[in-house]
Design a protein around this motif. Structure first.
Motif, PDB file in Angstrom:
ATOM      1  N   PHE A   1      30.756  30.381   9.151  1.00 33.41           N
ATOM      2  CA  PHE A   1      30.585  29.528   7.979  1.00 33.41           C
ATOM      3  C   PHE A   1      31.859  29.505   7.143  1.00 33.41           C
ATOM      4  O   PHE A   1      32.609  30.492   7.124  1.00 33.41           O
ATOM      5  CB  PHE A   1      29.475  30.076   7.071  1.00 33.41           C
ATOM      6  CG  PHE A   1      28.072  29.894   7.565  1.00 33.41           C
ATOM      7  CD1 PHE A   1      27.677  28.751   8.230  1.00 33.41           C
ATOM      8  CD2 PHE A   1      27.128  30.874   7.323  1.00 33.41           C
ATOM      9  CE1 PHE A   1      26.378  28.593   8.662  1.00 33.41           C
ATOM     10  CE2 PHE A   1      25.818  30.734   7.735  1.00 33.41           C
ATOM     11  CZ  PHE A   1      25.436  29.582   8.411  1.00 33.41           C
ATOM     12  N   PRO A   2      32.074  28.437   6.373  1.00 32.86           N
ATOM     13  CA  PRO A   2      33.006  28.555   5.263  1.00 32.86           C
ATOM     14  C   PRO A   2      32.397  29.491   4.215  1.00 32.86           C
ATOM     15  O   PRO A   2      31.173  29.682   4.185  1.00 32.86           O
ATOM     16  CB  PRO A   2      33.128  27.120   4.739  1.00 32.86           C
ATOM     17  CG  PRO A   2      31.888  26.427   5.189  1.00 32.86           C
ATOM     18  CD  PRO A   2      31.482  27.094   6.473  1.00 32.86           C
TER      19      PRO A   2
ATOM     20  N   CYS B   1      29.362  29.198  17.114  1.00 36.95           N
ATOM     21  CA  CYS B   1      28.511  28.284  16.348  1.00 36.95           C
ATOM     22  C   CYS B   1      29.111  28.019  14.972  1.00 36.95           C
ATOM     23  O   CYS B   1      28.968  28.855  14.062  1.00 36.95           O
ATOM     24  CB  CYS B   1      27.108  28.867  16.195  1.00 36.95           C
ATOM     25  SG  CYS B   1      26.264  29.160  17.760  1.00 36.95           S
ATOM     26  N   PRO B   2      29.763  26.895  14.774  1.00 37.72           N
ATOM     27  CA  PRO B   2      30.338  26.586  13.461  1.00 37.72           C
ATOM     28  C   PRO B   2      29.287  26.079  12.473  1.00 37.72           C
ATOM     29  O   PRO B   2      28.271  25.503  12.855  1.00 37.72           O
ATOM     30  CB  PRO B   2      31.343  25.468  13.762  1.00 37.72           C
ATOM     31  CG  PRO B   2      31.467  25.420  15.260  1.00 37.72           C
ATOM     32  CD  PRO B   2      30.175  25.925  15.793  1.00 37.72           C
TER      33      PRO B   2
ATOM     34  N   LEU C   1      30.251  25.660  22.821  1.00 34.37           N
ATOM     35  CA  LEU C   1      30.297  25.333  21.402  1.00 34.37           C
ATOM     36  C   LEU C   1      28.890  25.003  20.936  1.00 34.37           C
ATOM     37  O   LEU C   1      28.334  23.962  21.287  1.00 34.37           O
ATOM     38  CB  LEU C   1      31.244  24.154  21.146  1.00 34.37           C
ATOM     39  CG  LEU C   1      32.623  24.529  20.641  1.00 34.37           C
ATOM     40  CD1 LEU C   1      32.574  25.077  19.228  1.00 34.37           C
ATOM     41  CD2 LEU C   1      33.279  25.543  21.568  1.00 34.37           C
ATOM     42  N   GLY C   2      28.319  25.932  20.194  1.00 30.70           N
ATOM     43  CA  GLY C   2      27.020  25.697  19.594  1.00 30.70           C
ATOM     44  C   GLY C   2      27.188  25.150  18.191  1.00 30.70           C
ATOM     45  O   GLY C   2      28.147  24.431  17.888  1.00 30.70           O
ATOM     46  N   SER C   3      26.281  25.520  17.288  1.00 31.86           N
ATOM     47  CA  SER C   3      26.322  25.037  15.914  1.00 31.86           C
ATOM     48  C   SER C   3      25.266  25.777  15.107  1.00 31.86           C
ATOM     49  O   SER C   3      24.285  26.278  15.668  1.00 31.86           O
ATOM     50  CB  SER C   3      26.049  23.527  15.873  1.00 31.86           C
ATOM     51  OG  SER C   3      25.857  23.064  14.551  1.00 31.86           O
ATOM     52  N   ILE C   4      25.444  25.799  13.792  1.00 36.81           N
ATOM     53  CA  ILE C   4      24.349  26.249  12.940  1.00 36.81           C
ATOM     54  C   ILE C   4      23.119  25.394  13.212  1.00 36.81           C
ATOM     55  O   ILE C   4      21.978  25.850  13.076  1.00 36.81           O
ATOM     56  CB  ILE C   4      24.753  26.188  11.444  1.00 36.81           C
ATOM     57  CG1 ILE C   4      23.586  26.601  10.547  1.00 36.81           C
ATOM     58  CG2 ILE C   4      25.250  24.803  11.072  1.00 36.81           C
ATOM     59  CD1 ILE C   4      22.998  27.965  10.828  1.00 36.81           C
TER      60      ILE C   4
ATOM     61  N   ALA D   1      22.239  26.108   7.039  1.00 34.03           N
ATOM     62  CA  ALA D   1      22.432  24.677   7.310  1.00 34.03           C
ATOM     63  C   ALA D   1      22.334  23.848   6.040  1.00 34.03           C
ATOM     64  O   ALA D   1      22.981  22.797   5.918  1.00 34.03           O
ATOM     65  CB  ALA D   1      21.409  24.199   8.334  1.00 34.03           C
ATOM     66  N   THR D   2      21.546  24.291   5.086  1.00 27.47           N
ATOM     67  CA  THR D   2      21.281  23.483   3.886  1.00 27.47           C
ATOM     68  C   THR D   2      21.658  24.166   2.577  1.00 27.47           C
ATOM     69  O   THR D   2      21.532  23.558   1.515  1.00 27.47           O
ATOM     70  CB  THR D   2      19.787  23.102   3.823  1.00 27.47           C
ATOM     71  OG1 THR D   2      18.996  24.299   3.858  1.00 27.47           O
ATOM     72  CG2 THR D   2      19.407  22.220   5.001  1.00 27.47           C
ATOM     73  N   ILE D   3      22.118  25.412   2.640  1.00 28.27           N
ATOM     74  CA  ILE D   3      22.488  26.131   1.420  1.00 28.27           C
ATOM     75  C   ILE D   3      24.009  26.250   1.355  1.00 28.27           C
ATOM     76  O   ILE D   3      24.641  26.836   2.234  1.00 28.27           O
ATOM     77  CB  ILE D   3      21.859  27.537   1.381  1.00 28.27           C
ATOM     78  CG1 ILE D   3      20.333  27.444   1.378  1.00 28.27           C
ATOM     79  CG2 ILE D   3      22.354  28.304   0.152  1.00 28.27           C
ATOM     80  CD1 ILE D   3      19.647  28.793   1.494  1.00 28.27           C
ATOM     81  N   ASN D   4      24.590  25.657   0.327  1.00 28.15           N
ATOM     82  CA  ASN D   4      26.025  25.771   0.106  1.00 28.15           C
ATOM     83  C   ASN D   4      26.303  25.710  -1.393  1.00 28.15           C
ATOM     84  O   ASN D   4      25.435  25.339  -2.179  1.00 28.15           O
ATOM     85  CB  ASN D   4      26.798  24.682   0.860  1.00 28.15           C
ATOM     86  CG  ASN D   4      26.321  23.287   0.520  1.00 28.15           C
ATOM     87  OD1 ASN D   4      26.566  22.796  -0.589  1.00 28.15           O
ATOM     88  ND2 ASN D   4      25.627  22.645   1.456  1.00 28.15           N
TER      89      ASN D   4
END
Length: 275
Positions: free
Chosen positions: A256-257, A199-200, A155-158, A263-266
């Motif tokens: 991603f959703p 990577c979630p 399990l990684g991550s952004i 990581a910072t753009i939503n």
């Protein structure tokens, strides 16, 4: 068609999941159980592990595969290297042949910037997210090599792809996991052993509550105005990767959703319009 999703490939397989007492780990356990897998569930909290095992038992009945259904729960602190090295001795003989290792355990504390970070929390994050993962993976890679089969899913991550302010330690741990996963993939290319990383992006689970040290309002505020992923969304990706045909390896997946792009753009607010 060989590539069609076929959960029956997981029937009778034995899957070990760390951090299985809640969140993504628990959701993953339930999906594997429904597909007919056997489960070894580890975490620090025995009471919660027992609840997950009960839910997995029900899911296995609903799955109706007629295979698998052997579940064992083992308390394990991923900071305790001695306990990790002794894990094989605690696994019942009929489940020692692990087919899939899911390295899910991990945590993050706070959003402090460098110069203000608690050193004990640094140790906890690195010991859990990186050193414990490496210790456990080494244990099972040796087992997998002896059988020339197996699957490691990390399990990684952004956060392992993109650093961000206020996340220096967590992003450092997940960058380490990303690098470790990449090296392991290359080292095992000549073996019949698969290596995957999921990577979630933004996922709303107890993980966020831990980050804010129990402040649920602060954790919830992170997702205000958008629909985040939930644990089951990532569990589906893990189980999908594990259910590929044996000649197919899903090496790296970033999830991603819809309202997130980095990581910072939503985007917060109704979709269909740009800020």
């Amino acid at each position: 068609m060989a590539g069609v999703f076929n959960p029956s490939r997981l029937a009778g397989k034995t899957v070990l999941i760390t951090g299985a007492s809640g969140g993504i780990g628990a959701a993953t356990a339930i999906l594997f159980a429904r597909a007919g897998s056997n489960l070894i569930l580890t975490a620090r909290r025995q009471a919660q592990l027992d609840e997950v095992a009960a839910a997995a038992t029900q899911a296995h009945r609903e799955g109706g595969t007629g295979k698998g259904g052997k579940f064992v729960t083992l308390t394990l602190d991923m900071q305790d290297r001695t306990a990790i090295k002794g894990l094989l001795d605690r696994i019942p003989d009929d489940l020692k042949k692990v087919d899939v290792l899911v390295n899910n355990a991990g945590l993050v504390y706070g959003k402090e910037v460098v110069g203000e970070i608690n050193e004990d929390e640094v140790d906890t994050m690195f010991n859990t997210n990186v050193l414990g993962l490496i210790t456990l993976t080494q244990l099972f890679v040796r087992e997998f090599k002896a059988r020339n089969s197996g699957h490691v899913i990390n399990l990684g991550s952004i956060a392992g792809k993109e650093p961000y302010a206020g996340g220096s330690i967590y992003t450092a741990t997940k960058h380490a996991v990303d690098a470790f996963n990449g090296s392991l993939l290359r080292e095992l290319v000549g073996w019949n052993i698969r290596v995957s990383q999921i990577c979630p992006g933004m996922v709303e689970t107890e993980f966020s509550v831990t980050r804010f040290r129990g402040d649920r309002d602060a954790a919830t505020a992170v997702y205000d105005g958008l629909q985040p992923l939930v644990a089951a969304d990532i569990a589906e990706e893990i189980v999908w990767a594990a259910s590929r045909p044996e000649h197919v390896n899903v090496a790296d997946v970033l999830v991603f959703p819809t309202a997130q792009a980095s990581a910072t753009i939503n985007h917060r607010g109704p979709l269909g319009q740009q800020k």
